[in-house]
Design a protein around this motif. Structure first.
Motif, mmCIF file in Angstrom:
data_model
loop_
_atom_site.group_PDB
_atom_site.id
_atom_site.type_symbol
_atom_site.label_atom_id
_atom_site.label_comp_id
_atom_site.label_asym_id
_atom_site.label_seq_id
_atom_site.Cartn_x
_atom_site.Cartn_y
_atom_site.Cartn_z
ATOM 1 N N ILE A 76 0.811 -1.176 -0.064
ATOM 2 C CA ILE A 76 0.198 -0.067 -0.056
ATOM 3 C C ILE A 76 0.955 1.237 0.042
ATOM 4 O O ILE A 76 0.694 2.232 -0.719
ATOM 5 C CB ILE A 76 -1.004 0.036 1.293
ATOM 6 N N VAL A 77 1.909 1.258 0.865
ATOM 7 C CA VAL A 77 3.007 2.535 0.900
ATOM 8 C C VAL A 77 3.566 2.532 -0.546
ATOM 9 O O VAL A 77 3.635 3.727 -0.923
ATOM 10 C CB VAL A 77 3.886 2.200 1.913
ATOM 11 N N ALA A 78 3.969 1.598 -1.031
ATOM 12 C CA ALA A 78 4.554 1.564 -2.241
ATOM 13 C C ALA A 78 3.654 2.160 -3.310
ATOM 14 O O ALA A 78 4.146 3.087 -4.086
ATOM 15 C CB ALA A 78 5.117 0.206 -2.847
ATOM 16 N N MET A 79 2.335 1.840 -3.475
ATOM 17 C CA MET A 79 1.537 2.500 -4.078
ATOM 18 C C MET A 79 1.294 3.876 -4.010
ATOM 19 O O MET A 79 1.020 4.888 -4.951
ATOM 20 C CB MET A 79 0.063 1.568 -4.217
ATOM 21 N N SER A 80 1.050 4.148 -2.595
ATOM 22 C CA SER A 80 1.083 5.729 -2.479
ATOM 23 C C SER A 80 2.138 6.549 -2.557
ATOM 24 O O SER A 80 1.891 7.795 -3.032
ATOM 25 C CB SER A 80 0.717 5.695 -0.982
ATOM 26 N N ARG A 81 3.346 6.024 -2.708
ATOM 27 C CA ARG A 81 4.573 6.687 -3.375
ATOM 28 C C ARG A 81 4.311 7.414 -4.685
ATOM 29 O O ARG A 81 4.695 8.317 -4.979
ATOM 30 C CB ARG A 81 5.700 6.080 -3.161
ATOM 31 N N ILE A 82 3.952 6.470 -5.679
ATOM 32 C CA ILE A 82 3.739 6.589 -6.951
ATOM 33 C C ILE A 82 2.471 7.435 -7.201
ATOM 34 O O ILE A 82 2.528 8.270 -8.106
ATOM 35 C CB ILE A 82 3.568 5.519 -7.921
ATOM 36 N N LEU A 83 1.597 7.538 -6.371
ATOM 37 C CA LEU A 83 0.326 8.154 -6.350
ATOM 38 C C LEU A 83 0.736 9.879 -6.254
ATOM 39 O O LEU A 83 0.445 10.595 -6.729
ATOM 40 C CB LEU A 83 -0.822 7.928 -5.374
ATOM 41 N N MET A 84 1.909 9.875 -5.129
ATOM 42 C CA MET A 84 1.979 11.333 -4.812
ATOM 43 C C MET A 84 3.055 11.973 -6.119
ATOM 44 O O MET A 84 3.089 12.835 -6.338
ATOM 45 C CB MET A 84 2.825 11.315 -3.435
ATOM 46 N N LYS A 85 3.814 10.943 -6.457
ATOM 47 C CA LYS A 85 4.791 11.394 -7.466
ATOM 48 C C LYS A 85 4.111 11.760 -8.858
ATOM 49 O O LYS A 85 4.572 12.897 -9.338
ATOM 50 C CB LYS A 85 5.942 10.189 -7.587
ATOM 51 N N THR A 86 3.193 11.085 -9.008
ATOM 52 C CA THR A 86 2.255 11.503 -10.263
ATOM 53 C C THR A 86 1.343 12.507 -10.179
ATOM 54 O O THR A 86 0.791 13.083 -11.156
ATOM 55 C CB THR A 86 1.945 10.232 -10.947
ATOM 56 N N THR A 277 -5.006 -6.228 -5.709
ATOM 57 C CA THR A 277 -5.425 -5.341 -6.431
ATOM 58 C C THR A 277 -4.361 -4.156 -6.370
ATOM 59 O O THR A 277 -4.041 -3.463 -7.686
ATOM 60 C CB THR A 277 -6.689 -4.735 -6.068
ATOM 61 N N THR A 278 -3.666 -3.857 -5.205
ATOM 62 C CA THR A 278 -2.695 -2.998 -5.167
ATOM 63 C C THR A 278 -1.522 -3.116 -6.135
ATOM 64 O O THR A 278 -1.134 -2.209 -6.438
ATOM 65 C CB THR A 278 -2.499 -2.880 -3.534
ATOM 66 N N VAL A 279 -1.009 -4.362 -6.038
ATOM 67 C CA VAL A 279 0.200 -4.746 -6.866
ATOM 68 C C VAL A 279 -0.127 -4.425 -8.382
ATOM 69 O O VAL A 279 0.668 -3.826 -8.940
ATOM 70 C CB VAL A 279 0.419 -6.229 -6.699
ATOM 71 N N PHE A 280 -1.068 -4.696 -8.873
ATOM 72 C CA PHE A 280 -1.680 -4.537 -10.234
ATOM 73 C C PHE A 280 -1.972 -2.870 -10.408
ATOM 74 O O PHE A 280 -1.474 -2.550 -11.496
ATOM 75 C CB PHE A 280 -3.015 -5.088 -10.701
ATOM 76 N N ILE A 281 -2.351 -2.497 -9.592
ATOM 77 C CA ILE A 281 -2.430 -0.701 -9.943
ATOM 78 C C ILE A 281 -1.096 -0.160 -9.933
ATOM 79 O O ILE A 281 -0.632 0.629 -10.410
ATOM 80 C CB ILE A 281 -3.219 -0.068 -8.658
ATOM 81 N N LEU A 282 -0.062 -0.569 -8.849
ATOM 82 C CA LEU A 282 1.344 -0.249 -8.786
ATOM 83 C C LEU A 282 1.996 -0.511 -10.034
ATOM 84 O O LEU A 282 2.778 0.621 -10.734
ATOM 85 C CB LEU A 282 2.086 -0.832 -7.753
ATOM 86 N N LEU A 283 1.964 -1.807 -10.662
ATOM 87 C CA LEU A 283 2.519 -1.962 -11.964
ATOM 88 C C LEU A 283 1.861 -1.197 -13.059
ATOM 89 O O LEU A 283 2.842 -0.570 -13.775
ATOM 90 C CB LEU A 283 2.162 -3.531 -12.082
ATOM 91 N N LEU A 284 0.541 -1.039 -13.160
ATOM 92 C CA LEU A 284 0.124 -0.209 -14.104
ATOM 93 C C LEU A 284 0.523 1.238 -14.131
ATOM 94 O O LEU A 284 1.050 1.899 -15.124
ATOM 95 C CB LEU A 284 -1.551 -0.424 -13.991
ATOM 96 N N LEU A 285 0.596 1.838 -13.147
ATOM 97 C CA LEU A 285 1.124 3.237 -12.920
ATOM 98 C C LEU A 285 2.485 3.533 -13.241
ATOM 99 O O LEU A 285 2.882 4.495 -13.724
ATOM 100 C CB LEU A 285 0.677 3.705 -11.442
ATOM 101 N N ALA A 286 3.392 2.274 -12.846
ATOM 102 C CA ALA A 286 4.656 2.454 -12.940
ATOM 103 C C ALA A 286 4.992 2.328 -14.517
ATOM 104 O O ALA A 286 5.690 3.055 -14.947
ATOM 105 C CB ALA A 286 5.386 1.378 -12.126
ATOM 106 N N LEU A 287 4.304 1.336 -15.180
ATOM 107 C CA LEU A 287 4.414 1.469 -16.711
ATOM 108 C C LEU A 287 3.920 2.603 -17.419
ATOM 109 O O LEU A 287 4.786 3.239 -18.572
ATOM 110 C CB LEU A 287 3.951 0.254 -17.193
ATOM 111 N N SER A 300 11.969 -0.132 -7.475
ATOM 112 C CA SER A 300 12.277 0.976 -6.559
ATOM 113 C C SER A 300 11.152 1.281 -5.452
ATOM 114 O O SER A 300 11.073 1.657 -4.231
ATOM 115 C CB SER A 300 12.578 2.274 -7.210
ATOM 116 N N TYR A 301 9.680 1.394 -5.929
ATOM 117 C CA TYR A 301 8.520 1.749 -5.107
ATOM 118 C C TYR A 301 8.466 0.356 -4.131
ATOM 119 O O TYR A 301 8.257 0.871 -3.106
ATOM 120 C CB TYR A 301 7.542 1.800 -5.846
ATOM 121 N N LEU A 302 8.645 -0.753 -4.596
ATOM 122 C CA LEU A 302 8.504 -1.750 -3.535
ATOM 123 C C LEU A 302 9.506 -1.858 -2.663
ATOM 124 O O LEU A 302 9.086 -2.046 -1.574
ATOM 125 C CB LEU A 302 8.489 -3.192 -4.362
ATOM 126 N N ILE A 303 10.686 -1.361 -2.997
ATOM 127 C CA ILE A 303 11.707 -1.310 -1.830
ATOM 128 C C ILE A 303 11.301 -0.032 -0.882
ATOM 129 O O ILE A 303 11.405 -0.598 0.570
ATOM 130 C CB ILE A 303 13.159 -0.888 -2.479
#
Length: 411
Positions: A76-86, A277-287, A300-303
């Motif tokens: 969840i935190v990994a996904m929140s990082r990319i939400l803020m970055k984008t 669901t969170t993993v797939f959203i993270l992958l989609l956003l990163a790509l 990087s986001y997962l780390i």
């Protein structure tokens, strides 16, 4: 069947009292828990080497029991990082900024929004997702920064984390220590969370309004900090893409909630659904956001997420490791050194206590309330959740007292 209490039982009980004492003094209890594990192991086995190994094995056991919770928070935190970055978080929150017209609306709007988002993202990531966008808006509406902080913490770390009905991380700690299903803890906690939430948020709002009228709270040091998010966040998506994902993400999680009800998913199954669901959203956003670098950025986001997850659960693991010894964890970690008729250290202590003191729901409630207040003295009662569950099992509390609460709430 009552079991004669052995040295192991008294050592375990003594360290519980030590842990409570150190919490009263607002000191860390990790060292005490580790020493308790070692002492229990050496008294049980008489082997110095295996006792040292038991400390490590207890950590492994605790991590294995908590792993699903650690993973879901990390992802969840990994996904929140990319939400803020984008900047997707700004788009998600922006419709609510139009509602905030005065201090009262700012307090309740931010609080309720924080609660809902915390159910899906957990409070710490939710603060980052909301704070940068809503703080300037709330201040313009007349709510001091302290009022924003109060609303976010009471509704987020208070109501949302106490119930944790979606991710089920906090109730899992209590349920594991008490030896009951997570769903039982969540269901039984509903009336408690409702009462707590109503009392704390309303009283806090009344006191906040009083201090604002008396001029005790100033609005300084806020407007000069307001910056355009465009200058802070790296824009990786177009405006249309941000709007698309800002709609897609809430819908995806709402479908998860619907799926939980339709397919009767609770506990680990519900957590796994949200996590996947969170993993797939993270992958989609990163790509979409990083294009050719999407594969590397995903890692990087997962780390970042795993760093946060283990930072949060670092203090919890030694404590959980100790309290798992009170139940089925003793045999898995140290070995079969308890009497054959033993039901586990905690159950044995509970049976012995029941023979001395009449165990009623009222006594159990007062005891657990006191323990909860003590463990929350450091500003976060998270490390004491396992302790509360262990004591609840000792009183056989959940077997009948919570059942009474559930029945009462249904009438």
């Amino acid at each position: 069947m009552n079991v004669d209490l052995s040295a192991l039982h008294w050592i375990y009980l003594g360290f519980i009292l030590l842990i409570i004492g150190f919490m009263v003094k607002r000191r860390d209890t990790s060292l005490i828990c580790i020493m308790g594990i070692f002492l229990l192991a050496i008294v049980a086995t008489g082997d110095f080497t295996s006792s040292i190994s038991s400390v490590f094995n207890s950590f492994v056991y605790a991590i294995s029991e908590l792993l699903s919770t650690i993973l879901i928070i990390s992802i969840i935190v990994a996904m929140s990082r990319i939400l803020m970055k984008t900047g997707i978080n700004e788009v998600m929150v922006s419709p609510f900024t139009k509602i905030i017209k005065n201090a009262t609306l700012a307090y309740w709007t931010i609080g309720i929004l924080m609660m809902v988002i915390s159910w899906f993202f957990w409070p710490s990531p939710a603060v980052a997702l909301l704070g940068a966008v809503l703080l300037p808006v709330a201040i313009r509406a007349g709510l001091p920064a302290l009022g924003v902080a109060m609303a976010m913490n009471l509704f987020g770390h208070g109501i949302a984390l106490s119930s944790d009905i979606i991710l089920q991380g906090a109730p899992k700690l209590t349920a594991d220590a008490a030896g009951i299903p997570v769903s039982d803890v969540i269901t039984a906690s509903i009336p408690l969370v409702l009462v707590m939430g109503a009392v704390t948020t309303i009283v806090a709002f009344i006191l906040l309004r009083r201090d604002m009228k008396q001029g005790r709270l100033e609005m300084e040091g806020t407007f000069d900090r307001e910056k355009k998010i465009d200058a802070v966040n790296e824009r990786l998506l177009t405006k249309g893409q941000r709007k698309f994902f800002a709609v897609l993400i809430p819908i995806a999680f709402l479908l998860d909630v619907v799926g939980m009800f339709v397919f009767d998913l609770t506990g680990g199954d519900a957590t796994a659904l949200v996590g996947g669901t969170t993993v797939f959203i993270l992958l989609l956003l990163a790509l979409f956001a990083h294009k050719n670098e999407g594969l590397e950025k995903t890692t990087s986001y997962l780390i970042e997420g795993f760093q946060f997850g283990f930072k949060v659960f670092g203090p919890v693991i030694p404590i959980a490791a100790f309290f798992y010894l009170g139940d089925s964890g003793f045999g898995a970690i140290i070995g079969d050194f308890l009497p054959a008729e033993s039901l586990g250290i905690v159950n044995d202590l509970g049976n012995a206590l029941a023979g001395i003191v009449p165990i009623t729901g009222e006594i159990a409630a007062v005891t657990l309330t006191t323990v909860g207040a003590i463990t929350g003295l450091d500003g976060s009662g998270f490390s004491g959740i396992t302790l509360a569950g262990s004591i609840a099992q000792e009183f056989d509390f959940f077997n009948y007292w919570f059942l009474d609460i559930i029945k009462a709430s249904q009438h």
